[in-house]
Design a protein around this motif. Structure first.
Motif, PDB file in Angstrom:
ATOM      1  N   ARG A 198     -12.378   3.077  93.311  1.00 14.30           N
ATOM      2  CA  ARG A 198     -11.320   2.275  92.706  1.00 14.30           C
ATOM      3  C   ARG A 198     -11.732   0.815  92.786  1.00 14.30           C
ATOM      4  O   ARG A 198     -12.327   0.373  93.761  1.00 14.30           O
ATOM      5  CB  ARG A 198     -10.020   2.519  93.462  1.00 14.30           C
TER       6      ARG A 198
ATOM      7  N   LEU B  83      -7.533  -3.441  91.439  1.00  7.63           N
ATOM      8  CA  LEU B  83      -6.429  -2.485  91.462  1.00  7.63           C
ATOM      9  C   LEU B  83      -5.873  -2.328  92.870  1.00  7.63           C
ATOM     10  O   LEU B  83      -4.658  -2.250  93.062  1.00  7.63           O
ATOM     11  CB  LEU B  83      -6.888  -1.131  90.931  1.00  7.63           C
ATOM     12  N   THR B  84      -6.740  -2.334  93.865  1.00  7.35           N
ATOM     13  CA  THR B  84      -6.288  -2.239  95.248  1.00  7.35           C
ATOM     14  C   THR B  84      -5.439  -3.445  95.621  1.00  7.35           C
ATOM     15  O   THR B  84      -4.379  -3.304  96.240  1.00  7.35           O
ATOM     16  CB  THR B  84      -7.498  -2.127  96.191  1.00  7.35           C
TER      17      THR B  84
ATOM     18  N   MET C 280      -2.040  -3.192  93.893  1.00  7.45           N
ATOM     19  CA  MET C 280      -1.174  -2.222  94.567  1.00  7.45           C
ATOM     20  C   MET C 280      -0.591  -2.807  95.847  1.00  7.45           C
ATOM     21  O   MET C 280       0.598  -2.610  96.140  1.00  7.45           O
ATOM     22  CB  MET C 280      -1.966  -0.948  94.889  1.00  7.45           C
ATOM     23  N   ALA C 281      -1.397  -3.534  96.611  1.00  8.11           N
ATOM     24  CA  ALA C 281      -0.913  -4.122  97.856  1.00  8.11           C
ATOM     25  C   ALA C 281       0.135  -5.202  97.582  1.00  8.11           C
ATOM     26  O   ALA C 281       1.169  -5.258  98.261  1.00  8.11           O
ATOM     27  CB  ALA C 281      -2.084  -4.692  98.652  1.00  8.11           C
TER      28      ALA C 281
ATOM     29  N   LEU D 209       2.078  -5.499  94.887  1.00  4.84           N
ATOM     30  CA  LEU D 209       3.288  -4.839  94.380  1.00  4.84           C
ATOM     31  C   LEU D 209       4.037  -4.157  95.519  1.00  4.84           C
ATOM     32  O   LEU D 209       5.268  -4.176  95.565  1.00  4.84           O
ATOM     33  CB  LEU D 209       2.921  -3.824  93.298  1.00  4.84           C
ATOM     34  N   GLY D 210       3.322  -3.586  96.463  1.00  2.00           N
ATOM     35  CA  GLY D 210       3.952  -2.966  97.624  1.00  2.00           C
ATOM     36  C   GLY D 210       4.690  -3.980  98.477  1.00  2.00           C
ATOM     37  O   GLY D 210       5.778  -3.707  98.990  1.00  2.00           O
TER      38      GLY D 210
ATOM     39  N   LEU E 215       3.065   2.541  98.905  1.00  2.00           N
ATOM     40  CA  LEU E 215       2.089   1.938  97.988  1.00  2.00           C
ATOM     41  C   LEU E 215       1.059   1.113  98.750  1.00  2.00           C
ATOM     42  O   LEU E 215      -0.137   1.166  98.446  1.00  2.00           O
ATOM     43  CB  LEU E 215       2.819   1.082  96.958  1.00  2.00           C
TER      44      LEU E 215
ATOM     45  N   ALA F 254      -2.935   1.887  98.980  1.00  2.00           N
ATOM     46  CA  ALA F 254      -3.925   0.870  98.615  1.00  2.00           C
ATOM     47  C   ALA F 254      -4.946   0.684  99.732  1.00  2.00           C
ATOM     48  O   ALA F 254      -6.133   0.533  99.475  1.00  2.00           O
ATOM     49  CB  ALA F 254      -3.224  -0.453  98.314  1.00  2.00           C
TER      50      ALA F 254
END
Length: 96
Positions: A22, A26-27, A30-31, A33-34, A79, A83
């Protein structure tokens, strides 16, 4: 009827393709957004705790909002965990 002589052994199958890594972008997304999803969970704990301290019970009109905030906060924590942990590699098959 099937003929067992025509069947290929399980080891003759081609190996599965290796997992694609990945991307770091993107990681990070995701972090982040989490972390934003943790904020409604924090507000739910704050307002739910304030209503319990005042009345000794959660008000009926506030309970669904507290529950929704907690669910979103738990989703944010999941999430962030996904991540950080990343995708698992597929199990290695034996050569039998």
């Amino acid at each position: 009827m099937s003929n067992p002589d025509n069947q290929q052994p399980a080891s003759a199958l081609p190996p599965p393709p290796p997992p694609t890594p990945r991307s770091g972008c993107l990681t990070a997304l995701m972090a982040i957004l989490g972390i934003f999803m943790l904020l409604p969970g924090l507000c739910a704990l704050l307002f739910g705790g304030m209503s319990v301290v005042e009345d000794g019970r959660i008000a009926a009109d506030m309970a669904p909002l507290v529950f929704l905030g907690l669910v979103v906060g738990i989703g944010g924590a999941a999430l962030i965990w996904a991540a950080i942990k990343g995708r698992k590699a597929p199990p290695v098959q034996n050569g039998r």
